[in-house]
Design a protein around this motif. Structure first.
Motif, PDB file in Angstrom:
ATOM      1  N   PHE A 224       0.837  -1.206   0.000  1.00 50.74           N
ATOM      2  CA  PHE A 224       0.000   0.000   0.000  1.00 50.74           C
ATOM      3  C   PHE A 224       0.868   1.251   0.000  1.00 50.74           C
ATOM      4  O   PHE A 224       0.588   2.207  -0.735  1.00 50.74           O
ATOM      5  N   ARG A 225       1.914   1.265   0.820  1.00 47.31           N
ATOM      6  CA  ARG A 225       2.789   2.437   0.864  1.00 47.31           C
ATOM      7  C   ARG A 225       3.471   2.660  -0.481  1.00 47.31           C
ATOM      8  O   ARG A 225       3.639   3.801  -0.931  1.00 47.31           O
ATOM      9  N   THR A 226       3.863   1.562  -1.131  1.00 41.85           N
ATOM     10  CA  THR A 226       4.493   1.678  -2.451  1.00 41.85           C
ATOM     11  C   THR A 226       3.522   2.259  -3.470  1.00 41.85           C
ATOM     12  O   THR A 226       3.870   3.166  -4.245  1.00 41.85           O
ATOM     13  N   ILE A 227       2.282   1.746  -3.478  1.00 40.21           N
ATOM     14  CA  ILE A 227       1.264   2.241  -4.417  1.00 40.21           C
ATOM     15  C   ILE A 227       0.948   3.710  -4.130  1.00 40.21           C
ATOM     16  O   ILE A 227       0.813   4.527  -5.050  1.00 40.21           O
ATOM     17  N   GLU A 228       0.837   4.037  -2.851  1.00 40.94           N
ATOM     18  CA  GLU A 228       0.506   5.409  -2.464  1.00 40.94           C
ATOM     19  C   GLU A 228       1.574   6.391  -2.945  1.00 40.94           C
ATOM     20  O   GLU A 228       1.262   7.436  -3.539  1.00 40.94           O
ATOM     21  N   LEU A 229       2.847   6.052  -2.722  1.00 43.15           N
ATOM     22  CA  LEU A 229       3.935   6.935  -3.156  1.00 43.15           C
ATOM     23  C   LEU A 229       3.991   7.027  -4.680  1.00 43.15           C
ATOM     24  O   LEU A 229       4.207   8.110  -5.242  1.00 43.15           O
ATOM     25  N   GLN A 230       3.811   5.890  -5.355  1.00 41.56           N
ATOM     26  CA  GLN A 230       3.816   5.887  -6.816  1.00 41.56           C
ATOM     27  C   GLN A 230       2.695   6.772  -7.354  1.00 41.56           C
ATOM     28  O   GLN A 230       2.895   7.540  -8.305  1.00 41.56           O
ATOM     29  N   CYS A 231       1.529   6.668  -6.736  1.00 37.95           N
ATOM     30  CA  CYS A 231       0.371   7.436  -7.186  1.00 37.95           C
ATOM     31  C   CYS A 231       0.613   8.939  -7.038  1.00 37.95           C
ATOM     32  O   CYS A 231       0.429   9.714  -7.992  1.00 37.95           O
ATOM     33  N   PHE A 232       1.061   9.361  -5.851  1.00 36.51           N
ATOM     34  CA  PHE A 232       1.210  10.798  -5.622  1.00 36.51           C
ATOM     35  C   PHE A 232       2.464  11.356  -6.279  1.00 36.51           C
ATOM     36  O   PHE A 232       2.506  12.553  -6.603  1.00 36.51           O
ATOM     37  N   GLU A 233       3.457  10.525  -6.512  1.00 35.53           N
ATOM     38  CA  GLU A 233       4.593  10.986  -7.309  1.00 35.53           C
ATOM     39  C   GLU A 233       4.130  11.319  -8.726  1.00 35.53           C
ATOM     40  O   GLU A 233       4.518  12.349  -9.297  1.00 35.53           O
ATOM     41  N   ALA A 234       3.286  10.462  -9.290  1.00 34.54           N
ATOM     42  CA  ALA A 234       2.736  10.728 -10.626  1.00 34.54           C
ATOM     43  C   ALA A 234       1.846  11.967 -10.615  1.00 34.54           C
ATOM     44  O   ALA A 234       1.876  12.773 -11.552  1.00 34.54           O
ATOM     45  N   LEU A 235       1.060  12.139  -9.555  1.00 29.75           N
ATOM     46  CA  LEU A 235       0.183  13.314  -9.477  1.00 29.75           C
ATOM     47  C   LEU A 235       0.985  14.610  -9.363  1.00 29.75           C
ATOM     48  O   LEU A 235       0.641  15.622  -9.991  1.00 29.75           O
ATOM     49  N   PHE A 236       2.062  14.586  -8.578  1.00 34.76           N
ATOM     50  CA  PHE A 236       2.898  15.789  -8.472  1.00 34.76           C
ATOM     51  C   PHE A 236       3.638  16.056  -9.787  1.00 34.76           C
ATOM     52  O   PHE A 236       3.864  17.223 -10.141  1.00 34.76           O
ATOM     53  N   ASN A 237       3.990  14.999 -10.504  1.00 27.70           N
ATOM     54  CA  ASN A 237       4.588  15.204 -11.835  1.00 27.70           C
ATOM     55  C   ASN A 237       3.584  15.854 -12.787  1.00 27.70           C
ATOM     56  O   ASN A 237       3.933  16.741 -13.569  1.00 27.70           O
ATOM     57  N   GLN A 238       2.341  15.394 -12.708  1.00 28.72           N
ATOM     58  CA  GLN A 238       1.291  16.012 -13.522  1.00 28.72           C
ATOM     59  C   GLN A 238       1.072  17.464 -13.112  1.00 28.72           C
ATOM     60  O   GLN A 238       0.870  18.345 -13.961  1.00 28.72           O
ATOM     61  N   ALA A 239       1.120  17.717 -11.807  1.00 30.66           N
ATOM     62  CA  ALA A 239       0.952  19.090 -11.320  1.00 30.66           C
ATOM     63  C   ALA A 239       2.079  19.985 -11.833  1.00 30.66           C
ATOM     64  O   ALA A 239       1.853  21.152 -12.194  1.00 30.66           O
ATOM     65  N   PHE A 240       3.291  19.446 -11.877  1.00 30.17           N
ATOM     66  CA  PHE A 240       4.417  20.214 -12.417  1.00 30.17           C
ATOM     67  C   PHE A 240       4.198  20.538 -13.899  1.00 30.17           C
ATOM     68  O   PHE A 240       4.377  21.677 -14.338  1.00 30.17           O
ATOM     69  N   ASN A 241       3.786  19.533 -14.661  1.00 30.25           N
ATOM     70  CA  ASN A 241       3.552  19.742 -16.097  1.00 30.25           C
ATOM     71  C   ASN A 241       2.402  20.718 -16.351  1.00 30.25           C
ATOM     72  O   ASN A 241       2.434  21.497 -17.304  1.00 30.25           O
ATOM     73  N   ASN A 242       1.376  20.659 -15.477  1.00 37.51           N
ATOM     74  CA  ASN A 242       0.232  21.557 -15.643  1.00 37.51           C
ATOM     75  C   ASN A 242       0.555  22.991 -15.215  1.00 37.51           C
ATOM     76  O   ASN A 242      -0.015  23.946 -15.757  1.00 37.51           O
ATOM     77  N   GLY A 243       1.463  23.130 -14.245  1.00 43.32           N
ATOM     78  CA  GLY A 243       1.712  24.459 -13.698  1.00 43.32           C
ATOM     79  C   GLY A 243       2.869  25.220 -14.309  1.00 43.32           C
ATOM     80  O   GLY A 243       2.915  26.445 -14.220  1.00 43.32           O
ATOM     81  N   ARG A 244       3.794  24.522 -14.943  1.00 39.60           N
ATOM     82  CA  ARG A 244       5.019  25.197 -15.383  1.00 39.60           C
ATOM     83  C   ARG A 244       4.786  26.188 -16.525  1.00 39.60           C
ATOM     84  O   ARG A 244       5.630  27.040 -16.784  1.00 39.60           O
ATOM     85  N   SER A 245       3.666  26.104 -17.214  1.00 42.69           N
ATOM     86  CA  SER A 245       3.407  27.020 -18.333  1.00 42.69           C
ATOM     87  C   SER A 245       2.933  28.392 -17.877  1.00 42.69           C
ATOM     88  O   SER A 245       2.904  29.336 -18.662  1.00 42.69           O
ATOM     89  N   PHE A 246       2.552  28.535 -16.612  1.00 36.80           N
ATOM     90  CA  PHE A 246       2.065  29.825 -16.108  1.00 36.80           C
ATOM     91  C   PHE A 246       3.232  30.731 -15.736  1.00 36.80           C
ATOM     92  O   PHE A 246       4.287  30.272 -15.287  1.00 36.80           O
ATOM     93  N   THR A 247       3.030  32.010 -15.908  1.00 32.57           N
ATOM     94  CA  THR A 247       4.074  32.983 -15.558  1.00 32.57           C
ATOM     95  C   THR A 247       3.998  33.374 -14.087  1.00 32.57           C
ATOM     96  O   THR A 247       5.019  33.622 -13.445  1.00 32.57           O
ATOM     97  N   SER A 248       2.808  33.426 -13.548  1.00 26.59           N
ATOM     98  CA  SER A 248       2.635  33.776 -12.143  1.00 26.59           C
ATOM     99  C   SER A 248       3.013  32.595 -11.256  1.00 26.59           C
ATOM    100  O   SER A 248       2.626  31.448 -11.512  1.00 26.59           O
ATOM    101  N   LEU A 249       3.793  32.888 -10.206  1.00 23.73           N
ATOM    102  CA  LEU A 249       4.222  31.826  -9.299  1.00 23.73           C
ATOM    103  C   LEU A 249       3.025  31.170  -8.615  1.00 23.73           C
ATOM    104  O   LEU A 249       2.987  29.944  -8.470  1.00 23.73           O
ATOM    105  N   ASP A 250       2.057  31.964  -8.188  1.00 20.99           N
ATOM    106  CA  ASP A 250       0.874  31.402  -7.525  1.00 20.99           C
ATOM    107  C   ASP A 250       0.116  30.452  -8.449  1.00 20.99           C
ATOM    108  O   ASP A 250      -0.383  29.411  -8.009  1.00 20.99           O
ATOM    109  N   GLN A 251       0.026  30.799  -9.723  1.00 25.18           N
ATOM    110  CA  GLN A 251      -0.652  29.935 -10.682  1.00 25.18           C
ATOM    111  C   GLN A 251       0.158  28.664 -10.953  1.00 25.18           C
ATOM    112  O   GLN A 251      -0.406  27.589 -11.149  1.00 25.18           O
ATOM    113  N   ARG A 252       1.483  28.822 -10.959  1.00 26.98           N
ATOM    114  CA  ARG A 252       2.331  27.645 -11.230  1.00 26.98           C
ATOM    115  C   ARG A 252       2.192  26.586 -10.140  1.00 26.98           C
ATOM    116  O   ARG A 252       2.143  25.394 -10.425  1.00 26.98           O
TER     117      ARG A 252
END
Length: 415
Positions: A224-252
């Motif tokens: 469970f811990r392995t799945i949980e970390l894998q899941c949220f690592e992927a979600l934070f990677n998606q968050a990085f990809n979704n946010g890096r295109s914004f110029t405002s730091l708060d939006q990023r």
């Protein structure tokens, strides 16, 4: 001894009967209307025995005749059921031996005539699937549903298994979603849902499923811990990809902050989650926010990953950042990772001598490529190029896994 006694008893009875027959034949007269039957008593007994034997012989002959015809074409429902049981057994034998086509034929025929059509149709569906005939497999599942309308769960699980095995992930997810609504606590349905979400990279849905996986004990704590970390690592990677295109730091950082805020209190105490959120903030350029996050959690949820990341980011107050890390050294004086971080923070504060001391202390505890490189870079800045070159060489040798000692600067090759 016992057998001998039984033999004597039988012998005595035989002699008794023989003596009775010799001494008195008896007389039997049976009369009905104008018909009469006269015989000795023993003759009547013999006639009755012959009649019983004749009836038994006729019965045996009839069973043989109907048995032969029933093997070719069952004449009665009982014969059909017996033949279906034999075909089921033969079908499963062929199935276990990997003879899919033959197993499919036998099991489907047994399902049509036997008393357990569900089991046979499900097995026939698996055999057809293994044989590559997906259309026939789906047809057997439809027949099973028609024959056993109350077995939706078993049929649905089999269908989802076959869909997952054949890579029909969207169809499998649709099947499993329907089953999950019917039986939300079913452990195996939850396990297959987890597999479908993972293979579809649907991390958001998997994150929502995690509490149920834990509550129903679908997987072990470690898995469970392995799945949980894998899941949220992927979600934070998606968050990085979704946010890096914004110029405002708060939006990023907004997508990453939303994921962090969605975590439970226990998840926010997990060092792996803290590290992944801090890394995401750092990658998005929010180093001051990352430093504050790590500083807030380092003492309570210390880990090597967090402390090493803390040494790579630039906080709002560099001096305060260094003093905070030095305070931890009192509790962890022999921590090579903490000493490496302290060396990096000392570099940021332009404390060259202190940085060198921290790097050398870290190397005495653990030989790390990063530490060799940091020390080599520092010595090059201090214009100690000979020592700098030596440390860079040691780092390269460690990276390559080499065990051959390199000649020191200024040494001469012996001829």
């Amino acid at each position: 001894m016992k057998s001998f006694i039984i033999f004597l008893v039988i012998l005595g009875i035989t002699f008794g009967l023989a003596n009775a027959m010799v001494s008195d034949n008896g007389y039997v007269l049976i009369s009905y209307n104008t018909a009469t039957f006269e015989s000795t008593l023993w003759g009547l007994f013999l006639l009755i025995g012959l009649l019983i034997g004749a009836v038994w012989l006729v019965w045996i002959i009839l069973k043989l005749v109907f048995g032969i015809t029933g093997f070719v074409y069952p004449m009665t429902s009982g014969a059909k059921e017996r033949q279906a049981r034999k075909m089921t057994t033969r079908g499963f034998v062929e199935f276990t031996q990997g003879h899919w086509k033959k197993a499919e034929r036998l099991l489907s025929q047994a399902a049509d005539n036997g008393t357990s059509p569900l089991l046979n149709y499900l097995a026939a569906a698996r055999a057809a699937h293994e044989n590559g005939d997906l259309e026939a497999s789906a047809d057997y599942l439809r027949r099973a549903d028609h024959k056993e309308p109350g077995a939706e769960l078993a049929i649905g699980i089999t269908q989802a298994q076959l869909q997952l095995a054949s890579g029909q992930l969207e169809q499998a997810l649709a099947t499993l979603t329907k089953l999950h609504k019917q039986v939300p606590r079913h452990a195996y349905v939850l396990k297959m849902l987890k597999q479908a979400y993972t293979r579809l990279n649907d991390w958001q849905s998997l994150a929502a499923l995690l509490p149920q996986l834990k509550k129903q004990k679908v997987v072990s704590d470690e898995e469970f811990r392995t799945i949980e970390l894998q899941c949220f690592e992927a979600l934070f990677n998606q968050a990085f990809n979704n946010g890096r295109s914004f110029t405002s730091l708060d939006q990023r950082i907004k997508p990453a902050a939303q994921i962090w805020n969605s975590l439970s209190s226990s998840q926010k105490r997990h060092s792996g989650m803290i590290y992944r959120y801090g890394q995401c903030l750092t990658d998005l350029g929010a180093e001051e926010k990352a430093e504050a996050l790590l500083r807030e959690n380092l003492n309570k949820y210390y880990s090597s990953d967090i402390v090493l990341l803390y040494g790579k980011i630039k906080g709002k107050d560099l001096s305060k950042q260094l003093h905070f890390a030095e305070a931890m050294l009192n509790e962890r004086p022999n921590d090579a990772d903490l000493l490496l971080t302290l060396g990096r923070l000392a570099l940021r504060n332009e404390l060259w001598g202190k940085a060198r001391e921290y790097f050398e202390a870290s190397l005495r505890l653990s030989k790390r490529i990063d530490t060799y490189n940091e020390l080599g870079r520092l010595l090059a800045h201090m214009e100690d190029h000979e020592s700098s070159s030596l440390f860079f060489q040691e780092g390269l040798r460690l990276a390559a896994g080499s065990v051959i000692d390199l000649p020191l600067p200024g040494s001469h090759k012996r001829v």
